[in-house]
Design an enzyme around this catalytic site. Structure first.
Site, PDB file in Angstrom:
ATOM      1  N   SER A  57      74.830  50.799 -18.457  1.00  0.00           N
ATOM      2  CA  SER A  57      73.416  51.100 -18.747  1.00  0.00           C
ATOM      3  C   SER A  57      72.858  49.990 -19.639  1.00  0.00           C
ATOM      4  CB  SER A  57      73.303  52.432 -19.498  1.00  0.00           C
ATOM      5  OG  SER A  57      73.810  52.262 -20.818  1.00  0.00           O
ATOM      6  N   THR A  68      81.585  49.660 -27.449  1.00  0.00           N
ATOM      7  CA  THR A  68      81.827  50.799 -26.566  1.00  0.00           C
ATOM      8  C   THR A  68      82.720  50.417 -25.388  1.00  0.00           C
ATOM      9  OG1 THR A  68      80.759  52.367 -25.065  1.00  0.00           O
ATOM     10  CG2 THR A  68      79.586  50.341 -25.459  1.00  0.00           C
ATOM     11  N   TYR A  82      71.801  50.462 -22.545  1.00  0.00           N
ATOM     12  CA  TYR A  82      72.426  50.694 -23.860  1.00  0.00           C
ATOM     13  C   TYR A  82      73.779  49.983 -23.933  1.00  0.00           C
ATOM     14  CZ  TYR A  82      76.011  52.819 -26.654  1.00  0.00           C
ATOM     15  OH  TYR A  82      77.112  52.984 -27.459  1.00  0.00           O
ATOM     16  N   HIS A  83      74.640  50.246 -22.943  1.00  0.00           N
ATOM     17  CA  HIS A  83      75.969  49.614 -22.969  1.00  0.00           C
ATOM     18  C   HIS A  83      75.830  48.090 -22.942  1.00  0.00           C
ATOM     19  CE1 HIS A  83      77.084  53.730 -21.504  1.00  0.00           C
ATOM     20  NE2 HIS A  83      78.128  53.528 -22.277  1.00  0.00           N
ATOM     21  N   LYS A 140      75.357  46.432 -26.246  1.00  0.00           N
ATOM     22  CA  LYS A 140      76.613  46.228 -26.997  1.00  0.00           C
ATOM     23  C   LYS A 140      77.358  44.990 -26.478  1.00  0.00           C
ATOM     24  CE  LYS A 140      76.907  50.418 -29.285  1.00  0.00           C
ATOM     25  NZ  LYS A 140      77.359  50.717 -30.642  1.00  0.00           N
TER      26      LYS A 140
HETATM   27  N1  USQ Z   1      78.472  63.353 -17.474  1.00  0.00           N
HETATM   28  C1  USQ Z   1      78.500  64.485 -16.681  1.00  0.00           C
HETATM   29  N2  USQ Z   1      77.771  65.555 -17.059  1.00  0.00           N
HETATM   30  C2  USQ Z   1      77.022  65.574 -18.204  1.00  0.00           C
HETATM   31  C3  USQ Z   1      77.009  64.433 -19.034  1.00  0.00           C
HETATM   32  C4  USQ Z   1      77.738  63.328 -18.634  1.00  0.00           C
HETATM   33  O1  USQ Z   1      79.171  64.507 -15.638  1.00  0.00           O
HETATM   34  O2  USQ Z   1      76.377  66.589 -18.480  1.00  0.00           O
HETATM   35  C5  USQ Z   1      79.292  62.177 -17.118  1.00  0.00           C
HETATM   36  C6  USQ Z   1      78.514  60.870 -16.974  1.00  0.00           C
HETATM   37  O3  USQ Z   1      77.996  60.714 -15.667  1.00  0.00           O
HETATM   38  C7  USQ Z   1      79.571  59.843 -17.329  1.00  0.00           C
HETATM   39  C8  USQ Z   1      80.460  60.561 -18.337  1.00  0.00           C
HETATM   40  O4  USQ Z   1      80.171  61.945 -18.198  1.00  0.00           O
HETATM   41  O5  USQ Z   1      80.334  59.522 -16.207  1.00  0.00           O
HETATM   42  C9  USQ Z   1      80.249  60.185 -19.794  1.00  0.00           C
HETATM   43  O6  USQ Z   1      78.897  60.405 -20.127  1.00  0.00           O
HETATM   44  P1  USQ Z   1      78.443  60.672 -21.648  1.00  0.00           P
HETATM   45  O7  USQ Z   1      76.978  60.985 -21.622  1.00  0.00           O
HETATM   46  O8  USQ Z   1      79.341  61.641 -22.297  1.00  0.00           O
HETATM   47  O9  USQ Z   1      78.774  59.274 -22.331  1.00  0.00           O
HETATM   48  P2  USQ Z   1      78.095  57.848 -22.162  1.00  0.00           P
HETATM   49  O10 USQ Z   1      76.737  57.890 -21.577  1.00  0.00           O
HETATM   50  O11 USQ Z   1      79.074  56.957 -21.493  1.00  0.00           O
HETATM   51  O12 USQ Z   1      77.902  57.404 -23.692  1.00  0.00           O
HETATM   52  C10 USQ Z   1      78.656  57.988 -24.744  1.00  0.00           C
HETATM   53  C11 USQ Z   1      77.909  57.764 -26.052  1.00  0.00           C
HETATM   54  C12 USQ Z   1      77.849  56.268 -26.334  1.00  0.00           C
HETATM   55  C13 USQ Z   1      79.259  55.670 -26.299  1.00  0.00           C
HETATM   56  C14 USQ Z   1      79.920  55.989 -24.966  1.00  0.00           C
HETATM   57  C15 USQ Z   1      81.362  55.568 -24.906  1.00  0.00           C
HETATM   58  O13 USQ Z   1      76.615  58.320 -25.980  1.00  0.00           O
HETATM   59  O14 USQ Z   1      77.254  56.055 -27.600  1.00  0.00           O
HETATM   60  O15 USQ Z   1      79.188  54.276 -26.457  1.00  0.00           O
HETATM   61  O16 USQ Z   1      79.935  57.426 -24.800  1.00  0.00           O
HETATM   62  S1  USQ Z   1      81.829  55.081 -23.266  1.00  0.00           S
HETATM   63  O17 USQ Z   1      81.451  56.136 -22.324  1.00  0.00           O
HETATM   64  O18 USQ Z   1      83.251  54.880 -23.271  1.00  0.00           O
HETATM   65  O19 USQ Z   1      81.093  53.883 -22.958  1.00  0.00           O
END
Ligand code: USQ
Length: 385
Positions: A180, A145, A182-183, A186
């Site tokens: 997190s 990720t 989770y991250h 990885k």
């Molecule tokens: N966010 C909002 N509002 C929401 C949901 C999320 O503002 O309702 C923000 C979060 O604070 C964060 C961003 O959107 O800054 C991304 O959050 P997310 O829940 O879409 O993604 P994330 O938790 O980072 O995890 C997701 C997948 C995970 C993958 C990751 C890629 O669940 O499996 O590894 O995206 S990355 O984000 O590039 O690490």
């Protein structure tokens, strides 16, 4: 090629299995359905009705004439199952999605944190050992990720960093500052895999994937039983998928904090193509290869404004809320992540157009009755006290 997909019942695993099967590969999927259990344990369901893996495989056989083999078992806690499966199928490439994928789930409490890290880290270790046991030439395509890197104040390279220190030079794994537990799981995987490449000579491609969005693919559209599990709840739903659903039910878009957090994003269709490109162009023996797998950088506010604009054309009045950020993350930060290696191999990105958002809204509208407004607001806080 014989390709084994671990986590083949999931949001990305199932569409990947059909996509590769359609393109002539001999495909097998493995899963223990634990994701369905985790969803039930916190009281959430996907937007659409998802059939069992057996029904999906049967329907795929009917519509495509192609066979997908299934192995049901737990790769993290049953290494004998993993070894037997590898000996039976003898994969040339393994695509490993079989991990707990949610940052909020991993931050809920001690148990969910430990489950996440045990499931993810032990599963990957068992796969590494099964490759060594069965055929060390097997290429492992592992889903990592972009969140492993966090938001450093320097450019993010593709996995490796050239450093000069006190007049000497070296190439080191890029420093990680994950978002997190989770991250972080990885990051542990990446370190174990880099070690397996260095010491055992394994072929590994670590795909550091950004946030995926999208509701369907060419293959999932071929029959309603072939749909993939689209989540909109605050634990398993990713941000754009959530905003689209919120727009459809008239809930204000849940921007966490200022919304200036920037991440790399990609369409689910590009995930499948990236995995195919990685499998078609394997890493060398002893190579730990890292690709940053996303197609464009966007801030949360940019996404919210885009969804609001496209929804307005459909007559849906959308408001944007800035709610208290439940996470501990930087909001105003530098972000510039390299992502050219997959495009050099032939990836042609499907960018986030208004038509893409509109299609997601259209599909979400057809499932509107299944949307549970009670699971939309975030309930998991990063700070326990
Ligand atoms: N966010 C909002 N509002 C929401 C949901 C999320 O503002 O309702 C923000 C979060 O604070 C964060 C961003 O959107 O800054 C991304 O959050 P997310 O829940 O879409 O993604 P994330 O938790 O980072 O995890 C997701 C997948 C995970 C993958 C990751 C890629 O669940 O499996 O590894 O995206 S990355 O984000 O590039 O690490």
């Amino acid at each position: 090629m014989r390709i084994l997909i671990l986590g083949g019942d999931g949001y990305l695993g199932w569409p990947t299995a059909m996509y590769l099967s359609e393109r002539g590969h001999e495909v097998a999927v493995a899963d223990n359905m634990i994701k369905r259990f985790w969803e039930a344990s916190i009281g959430v369901e996907p937007l659409n009705h998802i059939r069992s893996l057996n029904v999906r495989v049967k329907r795929w056989r009917e519509v495509s004439g192609k066979e997908i083999k299934t192995y049901i078992g737990d790769i993290a806690h049953n290494h004998r199952f993993v070894y037997k499966m590898f000996e039976d199928f003898r994969p040339e490439a393994v695509v490993h999605y079989a991990e707990q994928p949610s940052a909020p789930y991993s931050m809920m409490n001690r148990t969910t944190c430990a489950d996440t890290q045990m499931n993810n880290v032990l599963g990957t270790l068992n796969v590494m050992f099964a490759i060594q046991h069965t055929d060390p030439d097997t290429h492992l395509v592992k889903l990592g990720t972009m969140g492993e890197y966090g938001t450093p104040n320097i450019d993010i390279e593709e996995g490796w960093l050239d450093v000069e220190h006190n007049g000497r030079k070296d190439r080191v794994l890029y420093p990680k500052k994950p978002h997190s537990f989770y991250h972080l799981s990885k990051v542990h995987d990446s370190n174990n895999l880099a070690f397996a490449s260095r010491v055992w000579g394994q072929r590994v491609t670590d795909l550091n994937q950004g946030v995926v969005y999208g509701i369907d693919t060419d293959e999932t559209r071929r029959h309603e039983d072939l749909q993939t599990s689209f989540h909109y709840d605050s634990v398993f739903g990713t941000v754009l998928n959530r905003f689209v659903t919120q727009a459809v039910v008239g809930v204000p878009l849940t921007v966490y904090g200022s919304g200036s957090q920037t991440r790399g994003y990609l369409n689910i269709r590009d995930t499948l193509r990236c995995v195919e490109l990685a499998a078609d162009n394997p890493a060398e023996r002893g190579e730990f290869r890292v690709f940053n797998q996303f197609t464009e950088q966007l801030s949360i506010m940019q996404i919210a404004e885009r969804v609001k604009g496209v929804a307005a054309v459909r007559g849906l009045a959308v408001t944007i809320d800035h709610i208290e950020n439940p996470r501990v993350e930087q909001e105003d930060h530098y972000y510039n992540a390299k992502h050219s290696k997959l495009q050099q191999l032939g990836l042609e990105p499907h960018l986030l157009t208004d038509a893409v958002i509109d299609h997601m809204l259209e599909v979400a509208l057809t499932h509107r009755d299944r949307i549970d407004p009670d699971v939309i607001q975030p309930a998991v806080k990063w700070k326990q006290r």
